[in-house]
Structure formats: structure tokens, C-alpha cells
Design a protein around this motif. Structure first.
Motif: not given
Length: 552
Positions: A1-28
Motif C-alpha cells: 500500500m502507498s501510505i503516503e497518498w492515503v495519508n495525504r488524502a485523509v489530511d485533505d479530507l479532514r481539512a475539507w470537512g472542517r471548511a464545510h462544517g461537515l462531520d466526516v468519518d475520517v477513520d472509515e
């Protein structure tokens, strides 16, 4: 598994969720990305497709992820969030997003069915699901076994390699039986025949100690052996013959178990080029396969063996003839013969333990508990052992005593003991019939054992005092305390069991009054584990009251 792209994607997703006031299930979402990367060659967010979601949720999740069917909506919701994120970040276009959402709409009712279908489980999921800590709903024997499977681990970080993972205690066959078995292993019998044939004919190996081509051909024809080269190499390795081929060790110097220990090392560690199992890659993985069987100490169905080999990336589907490999391993003395299961022989179990010990690993031997006293029996069961071994020990221990003797020894040994030990004693006593009545009645005067004795009598239709409300509460706390080690090990399964058969809120609210040494721990566990928010809140309040009372 390419851990780098997954970590980067999850970080971007978390930031996107905060910017839009969304409760994102990051772990899932991370889990979705991890499995897509591992099994679907998804190497970046833009690689997700509708087919990828279908494969993930209806095939890979049911095979790999230990999750109850009712968790499916959460996973599908996380997938929908991921689609929204992919569209918002322009990783996909609008038409692709519509197609993905349509697929997820179709998947949503199908996924719970797929998660519940045991025929879809992969090997690891099947094994771990079978080990669920069903402490509150099981019979007496399985309750003991779920407790015995839990061992305290030091609070240090472990790696997953076999050398660092603790080995389970194993029950070994008597040395006399092992010696007889070693003398009958076909592989060793053929190796000795070959050595004797070589020496009788005055034949010598090559300068490198190998069998000459002409001698190998003649041995195949005259001795009816399929791989004389392997047999000769084994004979040299085990000490049946010297490298020069000039002597055979036999008589007083010949210990079949020494030869067998060297044979196991040869079979699982040497580069045998497929001569052992019939497949080069399986020969190379034989140590890992045998190690897995040693740790399980249970036969594994052939389809799950194939799935295991596929999951570790050893083979593609259908490449290895597993039944033929099992037949060859039985010829080598490593596996029991059979077409449906793969199981180590007692001889293989002994040989692997010798190998581990030689490598400096701690490979404990399980004592025979059938002749132990009650405290030793309970301690042995709590130390952790396979279910079949524990069942045999309990059965043998009970056979050596009358029911009255068993009750007196077991319950007498746990007065004032921790709840886990008391629970083991009580669950063994629960196997006994009405002929143990008088011995059980003798413990009605013991405050910690009285509720259990009353329950034992009443469930058999025998005259018994009525349980007071305080005794009902005390026994509830005591049995939940018994389940705590397994609950900490597998909180999800414990939560499921409590949802099905746990105490109601009005009972939990009163538990703080119980004079039990583990009442606070039990209530805190319930507060963390109960899925019913009202019951969980009642447990947390009761835990606060119990702590306050203890302080006061």
C-alpha cells in the motif's frame, strides 16, 4: 500500500470537512482508501471508480473486515462522503459522481447481507470471528475458554513478526509415542533405505556430497522412491550419513527424535525447490504456514488454506494443488492425512517447538491439568490454551473426582479470590448434575458464592432460597467482572452481546450500591460499551456514585 497518498488524502479530507462544517468519518474513509490501495491498485484518489466501490463493499469488506451487518450504513455513508469530496476537489466529474452514487444506492441494502454471509469470509476473518468473546451468552465450558484465551500483555509495542509474537502453550504427546511415530515417518524410512542401499552397493556421493545422477536413477527404479536426491540431502542434514557417505549412525547413537528434530528444520527452513510440497513458492512459505498452524492448534479447512495463501500474495487462485501438498506433508510426517483439513501431527508440533527453542524463542509447554489440584486447574485455564485442550483437561479433572469432591475443591479454592478465578470455578461446577446438590448447599453461607449457589440450585429445580435484590445485583456485577478481560480484548463483540442480553437501565442504576471490589471497573466498562445511550449514561452516573462512596 502507498501510505503516503492515503495519508495525504485523509489530511485533505479532514481539512475539507472542517471548511464545510461537515462531520466526516475520517477513520472509515481511511479504511476504504487502505483496502482500495491494497487490493484494487488504487494509487490515488482519481483512481476510484463505481466498480471499485462495488468490489470494496460487496467483496473485500465481507472477506476482510470483522464488522457486524448493522455497521454497513456507516460504511456506505463514508463512501458517499468520499464521493462528495472527490467531486468537490475535481478528482472526478459530475457524471462520474452520479454513477458512483447510483452504485452506492444499490449497494446499501446488499452490504449487510454480504457482511453476514460467513461463506464469504476470508481466512483471517473466519478465524478471528470464531474467537469472539461471547461471555454473557455462552455455556459453562465456552465461558471458561473465552476467559482462558485472554492473557495480560505488557504495555509495550510489539511487532507482528513470528519471532516477537508470543507462542501459545502446547500439549505434547508422550516421548515414547513420539519416538514410535518418528520411526514410522515415510520420509525418514525412505531416507534410511536409500542410505543403506548406497552403502551396501559401495556407492559414493559426489565430491560435494550429493547423490550421483546414475545412482539417483537406479535408486528411483530399485527402491521406488520419487526424489532420491532430496532423501540423500535430508540424510546428510539429519546425520543419518556423513557428507562423504562412508558411515551411518545407528544403534546406541541413533535417537529417532534427534533425527526428527533435524528433519523438521530441514523441511521448513531449507531451500527444497518444491520437492517437499510440490510447489516452489509453497516450500518457501512452509515455515509461515506451519507457524500459523502451530499457533492455531486446530485443523484448518483446505479452502481456508488456499485463501490464506492467496491473501499473503503467495499464489494466484488455482495455482497450487493443496490436497497434493497435504499428501506430501503427510508423507513427511508434518501433517495428518486427509482431503478436507490441514492439521499438524503431534510429531510436527513437537518438532516445531524444538525448532523455536533452538532459535531462542520461548515456546511454553502446557501442563497436564487433569491431575492438578483446583487452584492449579484454574490457574492453568486462565493462562491461555486452545479450546479443545481446555475441554479435555476439564473433562479429565472431573472424571478423577466425585461431583461432591469437585464442588468442594473448586468453590473452596475461590472464596475471596478475584472474580475471574471465581467465575471459572462456578462455570465448571455448572456442568455438574443434581448429585452435587449437598456440596453446593454447603456454600450458601459464603457471601461471595451464595448467589451463584442459589442460581445453581434453582436452575435444576431444587429447593433454594430466593435471591434478594442485593444478591441479584452482586451476581450481575460478578459475572460482568468475569467478562471484563475479554471485553477489553474485543469491545465490539462485548457491545453486541450487551445489546442482546445486557442488564436494563434500572438495574444498572442500582449497581453502584453493590459491595463488590470491581463494581467501579464494571460500571465504567458499561459506560464505554453500551450502545443504548440511556443505559450508557446510567452506567456512567452509577460509576461516579460508586467512586464517591469508595472515597467517602
Amino acid at each position: 500500500m502507498s501510505i503516503e497518498w492515503v495519508n495525504r488524502a485523509v489530511d485533505d479530507l479532514r481539512a475539507w470537512g472542517r471548511a464545510h462544517g461537515l462531520d466526516v468519518d475520517v477513520d472509515e474513509v481511511r479504511l476504504l482508501c487502505d483496502y482500495a490501495s491494497d487490493y484494487l491498485d488504487v494509487n490515488e484518489l482519481g483512481d476510484f471508480t463505481p466498480v471499485a466501490f462495488e468490489e470494496l463493499l460487496l467483496n473485500i469488506y465481507p472477506r476482510k473486515v470483522i464488522a457486524p451487518p448493522e455497521s454497513a450504513p456507516e460504511t456506505v455513508a463514508a463512501a458517499r462522503t468520499l464521493v462528495d469530496f472527490l467531486l468537490a476537489t475535481e478528482e472526478i466529474g459530475g457524471k462520474m459522481a452520479v454513477r458512483m452514487r447510483s452504485v452506492l444506492d444499490r449497494i446499501e441494502p446488499e452490504m449487510p447481507i454480504a457482511l453476514a454471509d460467513t461463506s464469504r469470509f476470508g481466512m483471517a476473518k473466519s478465524l478471528f470471528s470464531a474467537m469472539g468473546a461471547d461471555s454473557l451468552e455462552q455455556d459453562a465450558g465456552s465461558a471458561i475458554l473465552s476467559v482462558s484465551a485472554v492473557q495480560e500483555e505488557p504495555a509495550v509495542e510489539h511487532c507482528d513478526c513470528p519471532g516477537c509474537s508470543p507462542l501459545p502453550a502446547v500439549r505434547l504427546a508422550p516421548r515414547e509415542a513420539l519416538t514410535r511415530s518418528a520411526l514410522q515417518v515415510p520420509l525418514l524410512t525412505d531416507a534410511r533405505r536409500l542410505v543403506q542401499w548406497m552403502l551396501a552397493g559401495g556407492r559414493t556421493p559426489t565430491v560435494k556430497g550429493r547423490l550421483r545422477v546414475r545412482d539417483a536413477a537406479e535408486a528411483t527404479a530399485q527402491l521406488s522412491v520419487t526424489d532420491p536426491g532430496l532423501l540423500w540431502e535430508l540424510a546428510v542434514h539429519t546425520g543419518l550419513v556423513t557428507v562423504e557417505g562412508t558411515a551411518i549412525f545407528d544403534g546406541e547413537d541413533f535417537d529417532p527424535l534427534d533425527i526428527w528434530a533435524a528433519t523438521v528444520e530441514f523441511v521448513v527452513e531449507k531451500e527444497t525447490g518444491g520437492a517437499v510440497t510440490g510447489d516452489v513458492s509453497l516450500d518457501e512459505e512452509l515455515y509461515g504456514l506451519c507457524d500459523m498452524l502451530y499457533r492455531l492448534q486446530a485443523p484448518v479447512p483446505i479452502p481456508l488454506v488456499r485463501e490464506y495463501l492467496e491473501e499473503i500474495g503467495l499464489v494466484e487462485e488455482g495455482e497450487i494443488d493443496i490436497p497434493e501438498a497435504v499428501r506430501r506433508l503427510a508423507y513427511c510426517g508434518m501433517a495428518e492425512p486427509g482431503d478436507e483439513l490441514l492439521e499438524l501431527t503431534p510429531l510436527a508440533l513437537w518438532g516445531l517447538r524444538e525448532l523455536y527453542t533452538g532459535l531462542g524463542m520461548e515456546a511454553p509447554e502446557a501442563p497436564d491439568l487433569t491431575t492438578a489440584d483446583a487452584p492449579e486447574l484454574i490457574e492453568g485455564l486462565l493462562s491461555g490454551m486452545p479450546a479443545e485442550m481446555a475441554e479435555a483437561d476439564i473433562g479429565g479433572w472431573l472424571q478423577n473426582r466425585t461431583p461432591a469432591q469437585a464442588v468442594t475443591e473448586l468453590l473452596g479454592s475461590v472464596s475471596g479470590a478475584p472474580s475471574v478465578a471465581r467465575g471459572v470455578a462456578v462455570t465448571i461446577v455448572d456442568r455438574l448434575g443434581p448429585d452435587a446438590e449437598e456440596a453446593v448447599r454447603a456454600f450458601l453461607e459464603e457471601p461471595e458464592l451464595r448467589p451463584h449457589a442459589i442460581h445453581w440450585l434453582s436452575t435444576r429445580g431444587l429447593a433454594a432460597p430466593a435471591l434478594t435484590q442485593e444478591e441479584v445485583l452482586w451476581m450481575s456485577v460478578d459475572m460482568l467482572a468475569l467478562a471484563m478481560p475479554a471485553a477489553e480484548e474485543d469491545p465490539e463483540t462485548f457491545a453486541e452481546n450487551m445489546s442482546a442480553s445486557g442488564p436494563p437501565s434500572h438495574v444498572i442504576e442500582e449497581m453502584w450500591r453493590v459491595d463488590h471490589p470491581e463494581v467501579v471497573d464494571v460500571l465504567e466498562l458499561l459506560g464505554r460499551s453500551l450502545r443504548d445511550h440511556g443505559a450508557a449514561k446510567a452506567a456512567r452516573k452509577a460509576a461516579f456514585k460508586a467512586r464517591s462512596r469508595a472515597i467517602g
